[in-house]
Scaffold this motif. Structure first.
Motif, PDB file in Angstrom:
ATOM      1  N   MET A   1       0.837  -1.192   0.000  1.00 31.89           N
ATOM      2  CA  MET A   1       0.000   0.000   0.000  1.00 31.89           C
ATOM      3  C   MET A   1       0.876   1.248   0.000  1.00 31.89           C
ATOM      4  N   PRO A   2       0.388   2.333  -0.605  1.00 27.39           N
ATOM      5  CA  PRO A   2       1.135   3.601  -0.548  1.00 27.39           C
ATOM      6  C   PRO A   2       1.207   4.109   0.886  1.00 27.39           C
ATOM      7  N   PRO A   3       2.162   4.973   1.179  1.00 24.63           N
ATOM      8  CA  PRO A   3       2.206   5.575   2.512  1.00 24.63           C
ATOM      9  C   PRO A   3       0.998   6.477   2.718  1.00 24.63           C
ATOM     10  N   PRO A   4       0.596   6.699   3.963  1.00 29.35           N
ATOM     11  CA  PRO A   4      -0.503   7.638   4.208  1.00 29.35           C
ATOM     12  C   PRO A   4      -0.110   9.042   3.756  1.00 29.35           C
ATOM     13  N   PHE A   5      -1.104   9.798   3.284  1.00 28.38           N
ATOM     14  CA  PHE A   5      -0.853  11.163   2.809  1.00 28.38           C
ATOM     15  C   PHE A   5      -1.302  12.127   3.893  1.00 28.38           C
ATOM     16  N   THR A   6      -0.364  12.946   4.371  1.00 27.35           N
ATOM     17  CA  THR A   6      -0.606  13.823   5.513  1.00 27.35           C
ATOM     18  C   THR A   6      -0.472  15.285   5.101  1.00 27.35           C
ATOM     19  N   SER A  67      16.750   9.874   1.725  1.00 25.65           N
ATOM     20  CA  SER A  67      15.567   9.011   1.688  1.00 25.65           C
ATOM     21  C   SER A  67      14.293   9.748   1.331  1.00 25.65           C
ATOM     22  N   VAL A  68      14.394  10.995   0.919  1.00 27.66           N
ATOM     23  CA  VAL A  68      13.193  11.749   0.568  1.00 27.66           C
ATOM     24  C   VAL A  68      13.444  12.569  -0.690  1.00 27.66           C
ATOM     25  N   HIS A  69      12.431  12.592  -1.547  1.00 26.10           N
ATOM     26  CA  HIS A  69      12.436  13.457  -2.713  1.00 26.10           C
ATOM     27  C   HIS A  69      11.322  14.482  -2.520  1.00 26.10           C
ATOM     28  N   GLY A  70      11.297  15.519  -3.353  1.00 27.05           N
ATOM     29  CA  GLY A  70      10.208  16.466  -3.189  1.00 27.05           C
ATOM     30  C   GLY A  70      10.303  17.683  -4.078  1.00 27.05           C
ATOM     31  N   LEU A  92       5.130  22.424   0.127  1.00 25.78           N
ATOM     32  CA  LEU A  92       6.216  21.475  -0.100  1.00 25.78           C
ATOM     33  C   LEU A  92       5.607  20.083  -0.185  1.00 25.78           C
ATOM     34  N   ILE A  93       5.857  19.381  -1.287  1.00 26.14           N
ATOM     35  CA  ILE A  93       5.418  18.002  -1.449  1.00 26.14           C
ATOM     36  C   ILE A  93       6.602  17.084  -1.174  1.00 26.14           C
ATOM     37  N   GLU A  98      11.187   5.102  -1.907  1.00 25.39           N
ATOM     38  CA  GLU A  98      11.063   3.729  -2.402  1.00 25.39           C
ATOM     39  C   GLU A  98       9.985   3.588  -3.460  1.00 25.39           C
ATOM     40  N   THR A  99       8.826   4.222  -3.241  1.00 22.68           N
ATOM     41  CA  THR A  99       7.690   4.054  -4.158  1.00 22.68           C
ATOM     42  C   THR A  99       7.454   5.266  -5.054  1.00 22.68           C
ATOM     43  N   GLY A 100       7.999   6.413  -4.657  1.00 22.01           N
ATOM     44  CA  GLY A 100       7.729   7.638  -5.398  1.00 22.01           C
ATOM     45  C   GLY A 100       6.426   8.304  -5.018  1.00 22.01           C
ATOM     46  N   PHE A 101       5.591   7.647  -4.213  1.00 21.92           N
ATOM     47  CA  PHE A 101       4.310   8.237  -3.838  1.00 21.92           C
ATOM     48  C   PHE A 101       4.536   9.459  -2.943  1.00 21.92           C
ATOM     49  N   PRO A 102       3.803  10.545  -3.180  1.00 19.95           N
ATOM     50  CA  PRO A 102       3.861  11.658  -2.224  1.00 19.95           C
ATOM     51  C   PRO A 102       3.228  11.233  -0.908  1.00 19.95           C
ATOM     52  N   PHE A 103       3.878  11.610   0.196  1.00 20.53           N
ATOM     53  CA  PHE A 103       3.334  11.230   1.495  1.00 20.53           C
ATOM     54  C   PHE A 103       2.995  12.435   2.370  1.00 20.53           C
ATOM     55  N   ALA A 104       3.302  13.645   1.902  1.00 25.07           N
ATOM     56  CA  ALA A 104       2.958  14.816   2.707  1.00 25.07           C
ATOM     57  C   ALA A 104       2.855  16.055   1.842  1.00 25.07           C
ATOM     58  N   CYS A 105       1.951  16.932   2.241  1.00 21.70           N
ATOM     59  CA  CYS A 105       1.875  18.294   1.709  1.00 21.70           C
ATOM     60  C   CYS A 105       2.017  19.220   2.910  1.00 21.70           C
ATOM     61  N   VAL A 106       3.082  20.006   2.900  1.00 23.13           N
ATOM     62  CA  VAL A 106       3.439  20.824   4.064  1.00 23.13           C
ATOM     63  C   VAL A 106       3.390  22.298   3.678  1.00 23.13           C
TER      64      VAL A 106
END
Length: 336
Positions: A1-6, A67-70, A92-93, A98-106
């Protein structure tokens, strides 16, 4: 599953960063060191401009840091100030490595201000240490949010001032900034009528304006050889740049978008007027003179936003904060 999006709000960002100025400076320094070692990916910034709004722009800063892209997506609309809202707004996204999925919008206008101020304070510490003396008279040309953050980060990094100068084209803004300084400083505060008087009376000069082209042209204003934090990048003429020792955070990135350094490169056809970058400064490889002005011109790197943004995300989510958007990702099965 993708990471949770926060989603993390500006109030949560400010709560994390307020009082952590020294720690944030260390986070920014660590990011600079990784960047200097070639362990980051930091492409060019991309500018979205508007023919009917020449003073406004929106900038995309993509980056990868460990370990983070954005991507930081930050707008600058100077006319907002007259309407009572901030010039800059940003998000900031953060993407999972690992998956490329966005996991946060800050919310990122505060992150952007903090990393800019931390970068300036880090340079001020390094350059003044190389010179063997810390400035006791500071002057601010431009008195917006960035100026306030730079002052806060200078204070957190051990700078104290006997005299503080203020100059802004808008007297109301100068008055507001003076009120802020009076609440936080014991030194004498002077509001100047012009930039020349402020510069000549300051050992440390902070440019934090929205200038789109050079407006300070006379090298004689800097004959007392101050340290200059050229945060807004486009204030100084080529004559001033050529008369100074110039340091930037990343030479390649700063030679773009008609910054003062870029204009000087176009004039001279080379980059010999730049003494070095942040990597070289941190490594002690730059000879910082006391008989010339020293100008630090930081273009601002996306990896710094990532570093501070990841720091914020870690602290907010560790304490159970942030708003997880349930079901943000859908169509996760290829064939339904």
């Amino acid at each position: 599953m993708p990471p949770p999006f926060t989603v993390i709000s500006g109030a949560q960002v400010r709560e994390v960063l307020q009082g952590q100025e020294k720690q944030v400076t260390e986070v920014v320094e660590a990011a600079y060191r990784l960047h200097g070692e070639g362990r980051t990916v930091n492409p060019d910034s991309y500018f979205l401009r508007f023919p009917d709004l020449p003073s406004s722009r929106i900038i995309a800063l993509p980056a990868s840091l460990g370990s983070v892209h954005g991507l930081k997506w930050i707008s600058s609309f100077p006319e907002n100030v007259a309407g009572g809202i901030p010039r800059a707004s940003a998000v900031l996204i953060l993407n999972d490595a690992e998956t490329g999925f966005p996991f946060a919008c800050v919310e990122a206008s505060i992150i952007s201000a903090a990393r800019t101020a931390a970068s300036a304070a880090l340079a001020a510490v390094q350059l003044s240490t190389r010179r063997g003396v810390r400035p006791s008279r500071v002057g601010f040309v431009g008195t917006g949010l960035i100026a306030r953050y730079v002052h806060t980060y200078l204070a957190a990094n051990g700078f104290t001032f006997d005299e503080l100068g203020v100059f802004d084209l808008a007297p109301a803004h100068a008055e507001g900034f003076t009120g802020y300084l009076a609440r936080t400083e014991a030194g004498r505060i002077t509001v100047h009528d012009n930039a020349e008087d402020l510069i000549r009376s300051s050992d440390l000069v902070v440019f934090a304006t929205v200038a789109g082209e050079p407006h300070v042209h006379d090298p004689a204003w800097f004959s007392h050889n101050p340290l200059v934090l050229h945060v807004s990048l486009r204030d100084l003429s080529t004559d001033v740049i050529l008369a100074s020792c110039n340091v930037t955070d990343d030479v390649e990135h700063c030679m773009k978008a008609n910054t003062s350094l870029h204009l000087t490169e176009q004039l001279t056809g080379g980059r010999d007027f730049v003494a070095g970058d942040m990597r070289a400064l941190l490594a002690g490889e730059i000879d910082v003179p006391s008989d010339r002005p020293v100008v630090f011109s930081p273009f601002g790197l996306g990896v710094l936003d990532l570093a501070v943004g990841a720091h914020v995300h870690e602290q907010v989510t560790r304490d159970g904060g942030g708003q997880v958007v349930e079901g943000f990702f859908d169509e996760l099965k290829r064939y339904g």
